[in-house]
Design an enzyme around this catalytic site. Sequence first.
Site, PDB file in Angstrom:
ATOM      1  N   GLY A   1     -10.967  16.574 -11.691  1.00 32.59           N
ATOM      2  CA  GLY A   1      -9.926  16.369 -12.856  1.00 32.59           C
ATOM      3  C   GLY A   1     -10.628  15.605 -14.024  1.00 32.59           C
ATOM      4  O   GLY A   1     -11.839  15.586 -14.107  1.00 32.59           O
ATOM      5  N   ARG A   2      -9.712  15.103 -14.679  1.00 40.21           N
ATOM      6  CA  ARG A   2     -10.461  14.223 -16.062  1.00 40.21           C
ATOM      7  C   ARG A   2     -11.565  13.309 -15.546  1.00 40.21           C
ATOM      8  O   ARG A   2     -12.426  13.208 -16.187  1.00 40.21           O
ATOM      9  CB  ARG A   2      -9.219  13.646 -16.944  1.00 40.21           C
ATOM     10  CG  ARG A   2      -8.067  14.598 -17.232  1.00 40.21           C
ATOM     11  CD  ARG A   2      -7.059  13.708 -18.109  1.00 40.21           C
ATOM     12  NE  ARG A   2      -5.992  14.396 -18.605  1.00 40.21           N
ATOM     13  CZ  ARG A   2      -4.917  14.670 -17.982  1.00 40.21           C
ATOM     14  NH1 ARG A   2      -4.819  14.480 -16.623  1.00 40.21           N
ATOM     15  NH2 ARG A   2      -3.902  15.539 -18.059  1.00 40.21           N
ATOM     16  N   ILE A   3     -10.949  12.213 -14.591  1.00 43.43           N
ATOM     17  CA  ILE A   3     -12.097  11.272 -14.138  1.00 43.43           C
ATOM     18  C   ILE A   3     -13.120  11.962 -13.646  1.00 43.43           C
ATOM     19  O   ILE A   3     -14.197  11.476 -13.597  1.00 43.43           O
ATOM     20  CB  ILE A   3     -11.177  10.427 -13.212  1.00 43.43           C
ATOM     21  CG1 ILE A   3     -10.310   9.391 -14.214  1.00 43.43           C
ATOM     22  CG2 ILE A   3     -12.183   9.388 -12.848  1.00 43.43           C
ATOM     23  CD1 ILE A   3      -9.437   8.661 -13.231  1.00 43.43           C
TER      24      ILE A   3
ATOM     25  N   ARG B   1      -8.226   6.566  -4.306  1.00 49.28           N
ATOM     26  CA  ARG B   1      -7.202   5.827  -3.363  1.00 49.28           C
ATOM     27  C   ARG B   1      -7.715   5.414  -2.162  1.00 49.28           C
ATOM     28  O   ARG B   1      -8.499   6.206  -1.486  1.00 49.28           O
ATOM     29  CB  ARG B   1      -5.707   6.606  -3.216  1.00 49.28           C
ATOM     30  CG  ARG B   1      -5.132   6.941  -4.348  1.00 49.28           C
ATOM     31  CD  ARG B   1      -4.335   5.667  -5.039  1.00 49.28           C
ATOM     32  NE  ARG B   1      -3.455   5.912  -6.083  1.00 49.28           N
ATOM     33  CZ  ARG B   1      -3.664   5.567  -7.360  1.00 49.28           C
ATOM     34  NH1 ARG B   1      -5.003   5.427  -7.818  1.00 49.28           N
ATOM     35  NH2 ARG B   1      -2.781   5.864  -8.078  1.00 49.28           N
TER      36      ARG B   1
ATOM     37  N   ASP C   1     -13.361   0.428  -5.175  1.00 47.27           N
ATOM     38  CA  ASP C   1     -12.304  -0.299  -6.092  1.00 47.27           C
ATOM     39  C   ASP C   1     -10.968  -0.077  -5.485  1.00 47.27           C
ATOM     40  O   ASP C   1     -10.114  -0.795  -6.019  1.00 47.27           O
ATOM     41  CB  ASP C   1     -12.523   0.734  -7.408  1.00 47.27           C
ATOM     42  CG  ASP C   1     -11.564   0.004  -8.361  1.00 47.27           C
ATOM     43  OD1 ASP C   1     -11.666  -1.230  -8.681  1.00 47.27           O
ATOM     44  OD2 ASP C   1     -10.793   0.908  -8.906  1.00 47.27           O
TER      45      ASP C   1
ATOM     46  N   GLU D   1      -4.271  -2.443   0.087  1.00 46.89           N
ATOM     47  CA  GLU D   1      -4.587  -3.451  -1.028  1.00 46.89           C
ATOM     48  C   GLU D   1      -3.037  -3.709  -1.481  1.00 46.89           C
ATOM     49  O   GLU D   1      -2.243  -3.226  -1.398  1.00 46.89           O
ATOM     50  CB  GLU D   1      -5.154  -2.831  -2.249  1.00 46.89           C
ATOM     51  CG  GLU D   1      -4.472  -1.519  -2.826  1.00 46.89           C
ATOM     52  CD  GLU D   1      -5.167  -0.958  -3.953  1.00 46.89           C
ATOM     53  OE1 GLU D   1      -4.759  -0.923  -5.047  1.00 46.89           O
ATOM     54  OE2 GLU D   1      -6.373  -0.312  -3.743  1.00 46.89           O
TER      55      GLU D   1
ATOM     56  N   HIS E   1      -9.327  -3.340  -7.545  1.00 47.53           N
ATOM     57  CA  HIS E   1      -8.505  -1.885  -8.128  1.00 47.53           C
ATOM     58  C   HIS E   1      -8.611  -2.399  -9.742  1.00 47.53           C
ATOM     59  O   HIS E   1      -7.532  -2.277 -10.061  1.00 47.53           O
ATOM     60  CB  HIS E   1      -7.203  -1.817  -7.585  1.00 47.53           C
ATOM     61  CG  HIS E   1      -6.575  -0.347  -7.800  1.00 47.53           C
ATOM     62  ND1 HIS E   1      -5.725   0.177  -7.043  1.00 47.53           N
ATOM     63  CD2 HIS E   1      -6.884   0.418  -8.694  1.00 47.53           C
ATOM     64  CE1 HIS E   1      -5.494   1.485  -7.318  1.00 47.53           C
ATOM     65  NE2 HIS E   1      -6.158   1.427  -8.551  1.00 47.53           N
TER      66      HIS E   1
END
Length: 308
Positions: free
Chosen positions: A146-148, A225, A249, A254, A272
């Site tokens: 996707g975008r990331i 995630r 991350d 979390e 995160h």
Amino acid sequence: MAREPILLLVPIPADLRAALAEHYDLVDDKPNDVPRPGFRIAVTTAIAGFTAAQLDRLPDVRMIASQGTGLEKSDLPAAARRGIKVGYTPDVMTEDVADAAIGLMYAAARRIAEADRFVRAGRWGAERIAPSISLHRKAAGIAGMGRIGQAIARRCAGLGMAVAWMGPRPKPEIAWDYVPDLRDLAQRSDVLIMAVPGGAETNGMVDAAVLKALGPRGVFVNVARGGVVDEDALIAALQNGTIAAAGLDVFATEPKLDPRFLLLENVVLEPHSSSITYETRAAVIARILGDIEAFREGRDFTDVARHA
């Protein structure tokens, strides 16, 4: 316009709260079954989302602003059935999250955090730190395009790395090699980077077999995630040398995390925070304020519930 009350479904970052409080009267929701009428607008986060049961308690809500990119915790069909518009902040985090993925890749492969601890402990001189892993001309496998994922791929390619990727379906417009199976992608990669959305379809997709395929000189990076990884398998792989290192991350539970991670030298841990820069925080806040203003004025904004 008069100051309007906004219901905060979950605790939100202090900077966002302060910005909202300049224009609106903020009320914190309480996790109980008491109906909360009188609020047209509510705010949540991608990590918390909202449920159909929560919406049942909010008879007057017609707009929810969600901070973040993930939507797996938000019941968008329930919002659509109730005529509730849902805004989120997908675009503004892309570049900083991609930067963080590259930072974690280097920190893990080149032992940067470990080297910092080595120097601070006074070990330099008496000892020699173990070799790290070169990334020049290595292969990066990216799960999620996707975008990331695309932003990460551009950076890896710019560093001279070969790029391949996997996702639910090929994208002919993307030039990098498509590999449909995650284990096969790990097998051909020196670094495996997770940039997939969260949710049932991706939960636990990185298992012991994928990590074994990545191999003892492989580096694993997760900016997606925590739930996409079998953390028991990841910890075992780091302990046993099945993979070389990891940069994380996100975590399954979390902000609490498995304490075994804290005992490992070959993992870099972030809270995160991949999108937490001054620039992105300003853009996220501006996006949320803009969406709320657009809703109040009857103007269009990106409503993800409309397509649920």
